[in-house]
Design a protein around this motif. Structure first.
Motif, PDB file in Angstrom:
ATOM      1  N   LYS A   1      -1.405   5.081  -6.314  1.00 36.38           N
ATOM      2  CA  LYS A   1      -1.809   6.049  -5.309  1.00 36.38           C
ATOM      3  C   LYS A   1      -0.902   7.274  -5.354  1.00 36.38           C
ATOM      4  O   LYS A   1       0.283   7.169  -5.673  1.00 36.38           O
ATOM      5  CB  LYS A   1      -1.742   5.425  -3.912  1.00 36.38           C
ATOM      6  CG  LYS A   1      -2.745   4.307  -3.674  1.00 36.38           C
ATOM      7  CD  LYS A   1      -2.632   3.794  -2.238  1.00 36.38           C
ATOM      8  CE  LYS A   1      -3.649   2.699  -1.969  1.00 36.38           C
ATOM      9  NZ  LYS A   1      -3.528   2.175  -0.582  1.00 36.38           N
ATOM     10  N   SER A   2      -1.453   8.406  -5.001  1.00 36.43           N
ATOM     11  CA  SER A   2      -0.650   9.634  -4.972  1.00 36.43           C
ATOM     12  C   SER A   2       0.327   9.577  -3.805  1.00 36.43           C
ATOM     13  O   SER A   2       0.101   8.884  -2.805  1.00 36.43           O
ATOM     14  CB  SER A   2      -1.549  10.853  -4.840  1.00 36.43           C
ATOM     15  OG  SER A   2      -2.125  10.909  -3.534  1.00 36.43           O
TER      16      SER A   2
ATOM     17  N   ARG B   1       6.395   9.005  -0.348  1.00 33.35           N
ATOM     18  CA  ARG B   1       5.979   9.874  -1.445  1.00 33.35           C
ATOM     19  C   ARG B   1       6.744   9.557  -2.723  1.00 33.35           C
ATOM     20  O   ARG B   1       6.275   9.852  -3.827  1.00 33.35           O
ATOM     21  CB  ARG B   1       6.211  11.346  -1.070  1.00 33.35           C
ATOM     22  CG  ARG B   1       5.198  11.932  -0.110  1.00 33.35           C
ATOM     23  CD  ARG B   1       5.362  13.435  -0.009  1.00 33.35           C
ATOM     24  NE  ARG B   1       4.417  14.028   0.930  1.00 33.35           N
ATOM     25  CZ  ARG B   1       4.693  14.294   2.197  1.00 33.35           C
ATOM     26  NH1 ARG B   1       5.916  14.021   2.669  1.00 33.35           N
ATOM     27  NH2 ARG B   1       3.788  14.810   2.986  1.00 33.35           N
TER      28      ARG B   1
ATOM     29  N   ALA C   1      -1.350  10.630  -0.590  1.00 32.57           N
ATOM     30  CA  ALA C   1      -2.232   9.612  -0.024  1.00 32.57           C
ATOM     31  C   ALA C   1      -1.419   8.580   0.750  1.00 32.57           C
ATOM     32  O   ALA C   1      -1.825   8.141   1.841  1.00 32.57           O
ATOM     33  CB  ALA C   1      -3.028   8.933  -1.137  1.00 32.57           C
ATOM     34  N   LYS C   2      -0.269   8.192   0.223  1.00 27.94           N
ATOM     35  CA  LYS C   2       0.581   7.225   0.922  1.00 27.94           C
ATOM     36  C   LYS C   2       1.197   7.844   2.178  1.00 27.94           C
ATOM     37  O   LYS C   2       1.314   7.174   3.211  1.00 27.94           O
ATOM     38  CB  LYS C   2       1.665   6.707  -0.036  1.00 27.94           C
ATOM     39  CG  LYS C   2       1.104   5.807  -1.136  1.00 27.94           C
ATOM     40  CD  LYS C   2       2.173   5.300  -2.077  1.00 27.94           C
ATOM     41  CE  LYS C   2       2.610   6.361  -3.050  1.00 27.94           C
ATOM     42  NZ  LYS C   2       3.488   5.814  -4.128  1.00 27.94           N
TER      43      LYS C   2
ATOM     44  N   ALA D   1       0.829  -1.212   0.000  1.00 29.70           N
ATOM     45  CA  ALA D   1       0.000   0.000   0.000  1.00 29.70           C
ATOM     46  C   ALA D   1       0.862   1.261   0.000  1.00 29.70           C
ATOM     47  O   ALA D   1       0.524   2.263  -0.646  1.00 29.70           O
ATOM     48  CB  ALA D   1      -0.924  -0.004   1.214  1.00 29.70           C
TER      49      ALA D   1
ATOM     50  N   ASP E   1       2.382   1.657  -3.631  1.00 32.63           N
ATOM     51  CA  ASP E   1       1.454   1.475  -4.758  1.00 32.63           C
ATOM     52  C   ASP E   1       1.587   2.640  -5.740  1.00 32.63           C
ATOM     53  O   ASP E   1       1.275   3.782  -5.393  1.00 32.63           O
ATOM     54  CB  ASP E   1       0.023   1.395  -4.222  1.00 32.63           C
ATOM     55  CG  ASP E   1      -0.988   1.050  -5.307  1.00 32.63           C
ATOM     56  OD1 ASP E   1      -0.618   1.066  -6.499  1.00 32.63           O
ATOM     57  OD2 ASP E   1      -2.149   0.772  -4.951  1.00 32.63           O
TER      58      ASP E   1
END
Length: 271
Positions: free
Chosen positions: A56-57, A86, A60-61, A50, A53
């Motif tokens: 994903k931005s 990031r 968001a991470k 996760a 990923d």
């Protein structure tokens, strides 16, 4: 490690160096936090994926990392980790490997601050030689049937009071959580990190007014002559220095006027 992961690790190393250069940062706590995060990410594959990923931005991470780890680790550690997630990573495992490397580097920075880095490097080398020369010891430290606590207890018996605490922590982590590495390759990696850290010198420079580019170059050149290697300058301004400059490299302090006394100190220390 290659591609995006190599770039991400390079940026993380720079951020770690910036943190360890600040004397007010608790580098030992930073190392402890990063080691704990390494263990968490190593165990939790879902979380690891996760946080890396590519769909994903970065924010968001980073938000996920703050949600899970906020209050569990120190602020500097959390800032470092959110910066890492990031970034883009070629493989999720590369993130874990990188956090682990930074944990070891932070521990080595602790030894460097205490003027013990050369000792730690030597102790790692000698421990590697002892292990390679003792089949019985190597078997005891690598036996998969023997649990981590038992191996840690053995290492505390062998190293406690005889080696620097940083050496002991590094070796215990390596032996109890090898993460697929051989003992020999793990010790070699730690030795390389210690050598890289040893070749990096930092000078804390406080001046009454901001130094010009020419003054920075002159100061850097003088320090390079004194110490025989390039020196990174951490600059600060304090009006109470009264027209002079205060330079500290490790435990050594040089005080003098920028225009003339620095060169005098450089000649005296070089001689």
């Amino acid at each position: 490690m290659n591609g995006a992961s190599r770039d991400a690790l390079g940026a993380a190393r720079e951020r770690l160096d910036a943190l360890t250069d600040v004397q007010s940062v608790d580098v030992a706590k930073l190392a402890e936090d990063l080691a704990a995060v390494t263990g968490l990410l190593d165990r939790e594959g879902t979380l690891r994926r996760a946080l890396t990923d590519p769909a994903k931005s970065g924010e968001a991470k980073a938000s996920l990392a703050r949600q899970l780890l906020g209050g569990q680790i120190g602020g500097e550690s959390l800032d470092l980790l959110t910066g890492m997630v990031r970034s883009r990573w070629s493989r999720s495992r590369d993130l874990v490997d990188s956090v682990e490397e930074l944990a070891s580097s932070a521990d080595l920075a602790t030894a460097q601050r205490a003027g013990r880095l050369d000792d730690v490097e030597d102790e790692l080398f000698r421990f590697g030689r002892i292990v390679s020369g003792s089949t019985e010891l190597r078997s005891a430290l690598t036996d998969r049937v023997v649990g981590g606590p038992a191996k840690a207890a053995l290492l505390h018996t062998l190293l406690g009071g005889r080696a620097d605490p940083v050496t002991e922590r590094l070796v215990v982590r390596l032996v109890t959580t090898p993460r697929g590495r051989s003992l020999e390759s793990g010790i070699e990696s730690l030795s390389k990190l210690a050598a890289a850290r040893r070749d990096r010198m930092v000078a804390e420079v406080v001046s009454a007014t901001p130094l010009s580019d020419q003054q920075k170059q002159r100061l850097g050149a003088a320090l390079a002559r004194i110490y025989g290697r390039q020196v990174h300058l951490n600059l600060d301004v304090d009006p109470t220095v009264l027209g002079g400059v205060r330079v500290q490299v490790g435990d050594e302090v040089i005080n003098g006027a920028i225009s003339d006394r620095l060169d005098e100190a450089a000649r005296r220390m070089a001689g």
